[in-house]
Design a protein around this motif. Structure first.
Motif, PDB file in Angstrom:
ATOM      1  N   UNK A  71      38.060  41.302  26.796  1.00 39.07           N
ATOM      2  CA  UNK A  71      36.616  41.422  27.040  1.00 39.07           C
ATOM      3  C   UNK A  71      35.976  40.115  27.505  1.00 39.07           C
ATOM      4  N   UNK A  72      36.744  39.223  28.092  1.00 42.14           N
ATOM      5  CA  UNK A  72      36.176  38.001  28.667  1.00 42.14           C
ATOM      6  C   UNK A  72      35.885  38.245  30.149  1.00 42.14           C
ATOM      7  N   UNK A  74      37.165  36.625  32.734  1.00 41.54           N
ATOM      8  CA  UNK A  74      38.433  36.619  33.463  1.00 41.54           C
ATOM      9  C   UNK A  74      39.179  37.922  33.312  1.00 41.54           C
ATOM     10  N   UNK A  75      39.159  38.483  32.112  1.00 44.88           N
ATOM     11  CA  UNK A  75      39.816  39.760  31.864  1.00 44.88           C
ATOM     12  C   UNK A  75      39.152  40.867  32.680  1.00 44.88           C
ATOM     13  N   UNK A  76      37.844  40.855  32.744  1.00 46.57           N
ATOM     14  CA  UNK A  76      37.107  41.868  33.498  1.00 46.57           C
ATOM     15  C   UNK A  76      37.385  41.749  34.994  1.00 46.57           C
ATOM     16  N   UNK A  77      37.366  40.519  35.509  1.00 47.95           N
ATOM     17  CA  UNK A  77      37.642  40.309  36.935  1.00 47.95           C
ATOM     18  C   UNK A  77      39.062  40.751  37.270  1.00 47.95           C
ATOM     19  N   UNK A  78      40.028  40.362  36.457  1.00 44.13           N
ATOM     20  CA  UNK A  78      41.416  40.759  36.688  1.00 44.13           C
ATOM     21  C   UNK A  78      41.565  42.275  36.657  1.00 44.13           C
ATOM     22  N   UNK A  79      40.902  42.927  35.716  1.00 45.00           N
ATOM     23  CA  UNK A  79      40.954  44.378  35.615  1.00 45.00           C
ATOM     24  C   UNK A  79      40.443  45.029  36.901  1.00 45.00           C
ATOM     25  N   UNK A  80      39.336  44.528  37.436  1.00 45.36           N
ATOM     26  CA  UNK A  80      38.771  45.115  38.649  1.00 45.36           C
ATOM     27  C   UNK A  80      39.642  44.824  39.870  1.00 45.36           C
ATOM     28  N   UNK A  81      40.222  43.640  39.955  1.00 45.02           N
ATOM     29  CA  UNK A  81      41.109  43.314  41.077  1.00 45.02           C
ATOM     30  C   UNK A  81      42.332  44.220  41.059  1.00 45.02           C
ATOM     31  N   UNK A  82      42.929  44.400  39.889  1.00 46.78           N
ATOM     32  CA  UNK A  82      44.102  45.271  39.772  1.00 46.78           C
ATOM     33  C   UNK A  82      43.724  46.706  40.119  1.00 46.78           C
ATOM     34  N   UNK A  83      42.577  47.160  39.659  1.00 42.99           N
ATOM     35  CA  UNK A  83      42.128  48.522  39.970  1.00 42.99           C
ATOM     36  C   UNK A  83      41.949  48.695  41.473  1.00 42.99           C
ATOM     37  N   UNK A  84      41.358  47.704  42.142  1.00 38.04           N
ATOM     38  CA  UNK A  84      41.163  47.778  43.593  1.00 38.04           C
ATOM     39  C   UNK A  84      42.507  47.822  44.315  1.00 38.04           C
ATOM     40  N   UNK A  85      43.464  47.003  43.885  1.00 37.10           N
ATOM     41  CA  UNK A  85      44.789  47.007  44.514  1.00 37.10           C
ATOM     42  C   UNK A  85      45.485  48.349  44.339  1.00 37.10           C
ATOM     43  N   UNK A  86      45.402  48.926  43.158  1.00 33.50           N
ATOM     44  CA  UNK A  86      46.060  50.214  42.924  1.00 33.50           C
ATOM     45  C   UNK A  86      45.374  51.346  43.696  1.00 33.50           C
ATOM     46  N   UNK A  87      44.058  51.312  43.794  1.00 36.36           N
ATOM     47  CA  UNK A  87      43.350  52.327  44.590  1.00 36.36           C
ATOM     48  C   UNK A  87      43.710  52.166  46.069  1.00 36.36           C
ATOM     49  N   UNK A  88      43.800  50.923  46.536  1.00 35.18           N
ATOM     50  CA  UNK A  88      44.193  50.691  47.933  1.00 35.18           C
ATOM     51  C   UNK A  88      45.598  51.214  48.193  1.00 35.18           C
ATOM     52  N   UNK A  89      46.505  51.035  47.234  1.00 36.93           N
ATOM     53  CA  UNK A  89      47.864  51.556  47.387  1.00 36.93           C
ATOM     54  C   UNK A  89      47.863  53.080  47.432  1.00 36.93           C
ATOM     55  N   UNK A  90      47.060  53.724  46.597  1.00 35.51           N
ATOM     56  CA  UNK A  90      46.989  55.193  46.596  1.00 35.51           C
ATOM     57  C   UNK A  90      46.388  55.716  47.892  1.00 35.51           C
ATOM     58  N   UNK A  91      45.330  55.080  48.378  1.00 35.11           N
ATOM     59  CA  UNK A  91      44.712  55.511  49.635  1.00 35.11           C
ATOM     60  C   UNK A  91      45.693  55.329  50.792  1.00 35.11           C
ATOM     61  N   UNK A  92      46.414  54.225  50.799  1.00 36.32           N
ATOM     62  CA  UNK A  92      47.402  53.979  51.846  1.00 36.32           C
ATOM     63  C   UNK A  92      48.502  55.027  51.809  1.00 36.32           C
ATOM     64  N   UNK A  93      48.975  55.369  50.613  1.00 38.35           N
ATOM     65  CA  UNK A  93      50.008  56.395  50.483  1.00 38.35           C
ATOM     66  C   UNK A  93      49.498  57.748  50.969  1.00 38.35           C
ATOM     67  N   UNK A  94      48.269  58.083  50.633  1.00 36.08           N
ATOM     68  CA  UNK A  94      47.706  59.359  51.086  1.00 36.08           C
ATOM     69  C   UNK A  94      47.517  59.385  52.600  1.00 36.08           C
ATOM     70  N   UNK A  95      47.089  58.284  53.184  1.00 35.09           N
ATOM     71  CA  UNK A  95      46.955  58.225  54.644  1.00 35.09           C
ATOM     72  C   UNK A  95      48.301  58.456  55.321  1.00 35.09           C
ATOM     73  N   UNK A  96      49.327  57.832  54.804  1.00 32.75           N
ATOM     74  CA  UNK A  96      50.662  58.028  55.363  1.00 32.75           C
ATOM     75  C   UNK A  96      51.165  59.440  55.172  1.00 32.75           C
ATOM     76  N   UNK A  97      50.888  60.035  54.018  1.00 38.61           N
ATOM     77  CA  UNK A  97      51.377  61.390  53.734  1.00 38.61           C
ATOM     78  C   UNK A  97      50.664  62.423  54.601  1.00 38.61           C
TER      79      UNK A  97
END
Length: 122
Positions: A71-72, A74-97
């Motif tokens: 709950x610091x 840095x923890x919040x920023x890291x959580x959002x960065x990881x979430x953005x990367x994973x959403x970008x990976x899912x969107x990229x996979x769906x575009x390819x599929x």
């Protein structure tokens, strides 16, 4: 973080980043369709981006989750960065599929440009 978590995080990051590197190397920078595991891999640049996002999101995010206290800022920023990367990976996979969806064939009807088989009236 336990030793099992550390190993899993490193393996996830390394495997996805290695797959991205193999895709780009075998496709000569994205100009050809490589065959990996015996199957053609269309859109190698898009797939490489997806694997890079997955590797950074899962592996590096998992490794870095214990750096910041819970709950610091840095923890919040890291959580959002990881979430953005994973959403970008899912969107990229769906575009390819969806871009390379396999055509569906109706049973009993010949495909366009195909002659009927001998012995079967149509």
């Amino acid at each position: 973080m336990g030793p099992v978590d550390l190993v899993l995080a490193v393996v996830a990051a390394a495997a996805n980043l290695a797959m991205a590197a193999v895709l780009l190397a075998r496709s000569r920078g994205g100009t050809a369709v490589p065959r990996i595991f015996g199957r053609p891999q269309p859109l190698p640049r898009l797939r490489a981006v997806m694997h890079t996002c997955l590797g950074l999101g899962m592996g590096v995010g998992w490794l870095a989750k214990d750096i910041f206290p819970p709950h610091s800022t840095g923890d919040t920023v890291l959580f959002h960065v990881v979430r953005i990367l994973l959403v970008a990976a899912c969107v990229t996979a769906l575009l390819g599929a969806f871009r390379h969806a396999r055509p569906s064939h109706h049973l009993g009807k010949p495909r366009i440009g195909m002659r009927p088989r001998a012995g079967r009236p149509h």
